[in-house]
Design a protein around this motif. Structure first.
Motif, PDB file in Angstrom:
ATOM      1  N   MET A 122      -3.540 -81.976  27.097  1.00 52.91           N
ATOM      2  CA  MET A 122      -2.438 -82.855  26.752  1.00 52.91           C
ATOM      3  C   MET A 122      -2.691 -83.478  25.384  1.00 52.91           C
ATOM      4  O   MET A 122      -3.822 -83.721  25.012  1.00 52.91           O
ATOM      5  CB  MET A 122      -2.282 -83.961  27.784  1.00 52.91           C
ATOM      6  CG  MET A 122      -1.915 -83.474  29.143  1.00 52.91           C
ATOM      7  SD  MET A 122      -0.173 -83.123  29.175  1.00 52.91           S
ATOM      8  CE  MET A 122       0.156 -83.388  30.865  1.00 52.91           C
ATOM      9  N   SER A 152      10.296 -84.629  19.211  1.00 53.83           N
ATOM     10  CA  SER A 152      11.550 -85.309  19.550  1.00 53.83           C
ATOM     11  C   SER A 152      11.269 -86.790  19.709  1.00 53.83           C
ATOM     12  O   SER A 152      10.251 -87.175  20.288  1.00 53.83           O
ATOM     13  CB  SER A 152      12.117 -84.756  20.851  1.00 53.83           C
ATOM     14  OG  SER A 152      12.428 -83.393  20.706  1.00 53.83           O
ATOM     15  N   PHE A 191       4.184 -87.980  24.450  1.00 51.66           N
ATOM     16  CA  PHE A 191       4.285 -87.527  25.834  1.00 51.66           C
ATOM     17  C   PHE A 191       4.469 -86.020  25.755  1.00 51.66           C
ATOM     18  O   PHE A 191       5.395 -85.541  25.090  1.00 51.66           O
ATOM     19  CB  PHE A 191       5.472 -88.169  26.558  1.00 51.66           C
ATOM     20  CG  PHE A 191       5.755 -87.523  27.890  1.00 51.66           C
ATOM     21  CD1 PHE A 191       4.941 -87.784  28.977  1.00 51.66           C
ATOM     22  CD2 PHE A 191       6.804 -86.635  28.035  1.00 51.66           C
ATOM     23  CE1 PHE A 191       5.188 -87.175  30.206  1.00 51.66           C
ATOM     24  CE2 PHE A 191       7.059 -86.022  29.253  1.00 51.66           C
ATOM     25  CZ  PHE A 191       6.244 -86.300  30.334  1.00 51.66           C
ATOM     26  N   THR A 192       3.578 -85.261  26.382  1.00 49.26           N
ATOM     27  CA  THR A 192       3.636 -83.804  26.357  1.00 49.26           C
ATOM     28  C   THR A 192       4.319 -83.313  27.623  1.00 49.26           C
ATOM     29  O   THR A 192       3.854 -83.574  28.727  1.00 49.26           O
ATOM     30  CB  THR A 192       2.220 -83.205  26.266  1.00 49.26           C
ATOM     31  OG1 THR A 192       1.529 -83.798  25.166  1.00 49.26           O
ATOM     32  CG2 THR A 192       2.270 -81.707  26.074  1.00 49.26           C
ATOM     33  N   ASP A 193       5.438 -82.608  27.457  1.00 45.64           N
ATOM     34  CA  ASP A 193       6.203 -82.070  28.587  1.00 45.64           C
ATOM     35  C   ASP A 193       5.926 -80.575  28.674  1.00 45.64           C
ATOM     36  O   ASP A 193       6.262 -79.824  27.754  1.00 45.64           O
ATOM     37  CB  ASP A 193       7.691 -82.324  28.366  1.00 45.64           C
ATOM     38  CG  ASP A 193       8.549 -81.901  29.533  1.00 45.64           C
ATOM     39  OD1 ASP A 193       8.023 -81.771  30.652  1.00 45.64           O
ATOM     40  OD2 ASP A 193       9.768 -81.710  29.317  1.00 45.64           O
ATOM     41  N   VAL A 194       5.277 -80.140  29.757  1.00 47.97           N
ATOM     42  CA  VAL A 194       4.911 -78.736  29.927  1.00 47.97           C
ATOM     43  C   VAL A 194       5.672 -78.171  31.118  1.00 47.97           C
ATOM     44  O   VAL A 194       5.583 -78.694  32.222  1.00 47.97           O
ATOM     45  CB  VAL A 194       3.395 -78.574  30.156  1.00 47.97           C
ATOM     46  CG1 VAL A 194       3.028 -77.119  30.348  1.00 47.97           C
ATOM     47  CG2 VAL A 194       2.608 -79.181  29.009  1.00 47.97           C
ATOM     48  N   LYS A 195       6.428 -77.119  30.868  1.00 48.56           N
ATOM     49  CA  LYS A 195       7.146 -76.404  31.916  1.00 48.56           C
ATOM     50  C   LYS A 195       6.896 -74.916  31.709  1.00 48.56           C
ATOM     51  O   LYS A 195       6.347 -74.512  30.678  1.00 48.56           O
ATOM     52  CB  LYS A 195       8.645 -76.696  31.842  1.00 48.56           C
ATOM     53  CG  LYS A 195       8.989 -78.140  32.088  1.00 48.56           C
ATOM     54  CD  LYS A 195      10.466 -78.385  31.972  1.00 48.56           C
ATOM     55  CE  LYS A 195      10.758 -79.854  32.190  1.00 48.56           C
ATOM     56  NZ  LYS A 195      12.090 -80.231  31.766  1.00 48.56           N
ATOM     57  N   TYR A 218       7.664 -73.409  28.205  1.00 48.92           N
ATOM     58  CA  TYR A 218       8.127 -74.474  27.325  1.00 48.92           C
ATOM     59  C   TYR A 218       7.074 -75.570  27.212  1.00 48.92           C
ATOM     60  O   TYR A 218       6.484 -75.983  28.213  1.00 48.92           O
ATOM     61  CB  TYR A 218       9.418 -75.076  27.892  1.00 48.92           C
ATOM     62  CG  TYR A 218       9.856 -76.363  27.245  1.00 48.92           C
ATOM     63  CD1 TYR A 218      10.545 -76.350  26.050  1.00 48.92           C
ATOM     64  CD2 TYR A 218       9.581 -77.594  27.832  1.00 48.92           C
ATOM     65  CE1 TYR A 218      10.945 -77.541  25.454  1.00 48.92           C
ATOM     66  CE2 TYR A 218       9.975 -78.779  27.246  1.00 48.92           C
ATOM     67  CZ  TYR A 218      10.662 -78.734  26.056  1.00 48.92           C
ATOM     68  OH  TYR A 218      11.058 -79.903  25.461  1.00 48.92           O
ATOM     69  N   ILE A 219       6.838 -76.021  25.992  1.00 46.97           N
ATOM     70  CA  ILE A 219       6.026 -77.210  25.752  1.00 46.97           C
ATOM     71  C   ILE A 219       6.822 -78.084  24.786  1.00 46.97           C
ATOM     72  O   ILE A 219       7.192 -77.644  23.695  1.00 46.97           O
ATOM     73  CB  ILE A 219       4.656 -76.880  25.138  1.00 46.97           C
ATOM     74  CG1 ILE A 219       3.849 -75.996  26.080  1.00 46.97           C
ATOM     75  CG2 ILE A 219       3.891 -78.163  24.814  1.00 46.97           C
ATOM     76  CD1 ILE A 219       2.535 -75.515  25.487  1.00 46.97           C
ATOM     77  N   GLY A 220       7.112 -79.297  25.195  1.00 47.92           N
ATOM     78  CA  GLY A 220       7.862 -80.224  24.350  1.00 47.92           C
ATOM     79  C   GLY A 220       7.035 -81.456  24.048  1.00 47.92           C
ATOM     80  O   GLY A 220       6.304 -81.953  24.898  1.00 47.92           O
ATOM     81  N   LEU A 221       7.140 -81.947  22.814  1.00 46.57           N
ATOM     82  CA  LEU A 221       6.450 -83.163  22.414  1.00 46.57           C
ATOM     83  C   LEU A 221       7.486 -84.257  22.191  1.00 46.57           C
ATOM     84  O   LEU A 221       8.440 -84.072  21.423  1.00 46.57           O
ATOM     85  CB  LEU A 221       5.651 -82.927  21.130  1.00 46.57           C
ATOM     86  CG  LEU A 221       4.585 -81.836  21.183  1.00 46.57           C
ATOM     87  CD1 LEU A 221       3.933 -81.681  19.810  1.00 46.57           C
ATOM     88  CD2 LEU A 221       3.541 -82.163  22.237  1.00 46.57           C
ATOM     89  N   PHE A 222       7.301 -85.381  22.852  1.00 46.08           N
ATOM     90  CA  PHE A 222       8.189 -86.519  22.716  1.00 46.08           C
ATOM     91  C   PHE A 222       7.381 -87.673  22.161  1.00 46.08           C
ATOM     92  O   PHE A 222       6.348 -88.056  22.736  1.00 46.08           O
ATOM     93  CB  PHE A 222       8.824 -86.879  24.062  1.00 46.08           C
ATOM     94  CG  PHE A 222       9.702 -85.789  24.584  1.00 46.08           C
ATOM     95  CD1 PHE A 222      11.041 -85.757  24.237  1.00 46.08           C
ATOM     96  CD2 PHE A 222       9.189 -84.781  25.368  1.00 46.08           C
ATOM     97  CE1 PHE A 222      11.863 -84.723  24.693  1.00 46.08           C
ATOM     98  CE2 PHE A 222      10.001 -83.756  25.837  1.00 46.08           C
ATOM     99  CZ  PHE A 222      11.341 -83.727  25.492  1.00 46.08           C
TER     100      PHE A 222
END
Length: 66
Positions: free
Chosen positions: A1, A29, A49-53, A56-60
């Motif tokens: 993370m 984002s 905040f690391t969003d892992v699906k 997909y990996i998104g950084l907020f």
């Protein structure tokens, strides 16, 4: 993370920024109110905040830790 990113704001859009961390560009984002407070070329530390699906990996990012 990823907990935070420390680097230079390279570009910004309404709800995201690109931050250069030692030559690697991360697209983050962020709430539009936080983006408005940033300036291209500014050195900054952004809480992440690391969003892992699946697929997909998104950084907020947020300026405040809360």
């Amino acid at each position: 993370m990823i907990a935070f990113l420390k680097g230079t704001i390279e570009k910004k859009d309404i709800d995201k920024v690109a931050i250069d961390v030692n030559g690697v560009g991360y697209e983050v984002s962020m709430p539009s109110g936080d983006v408005e407070r940033l300036v291209v070329g500014q050195n900054i530390k952004i809480n992440i905040f690391t969003d892992v699906k699946e697929g997909y990996i998104g950084l907020f990012g947020f300026l405040e830790e809360e």
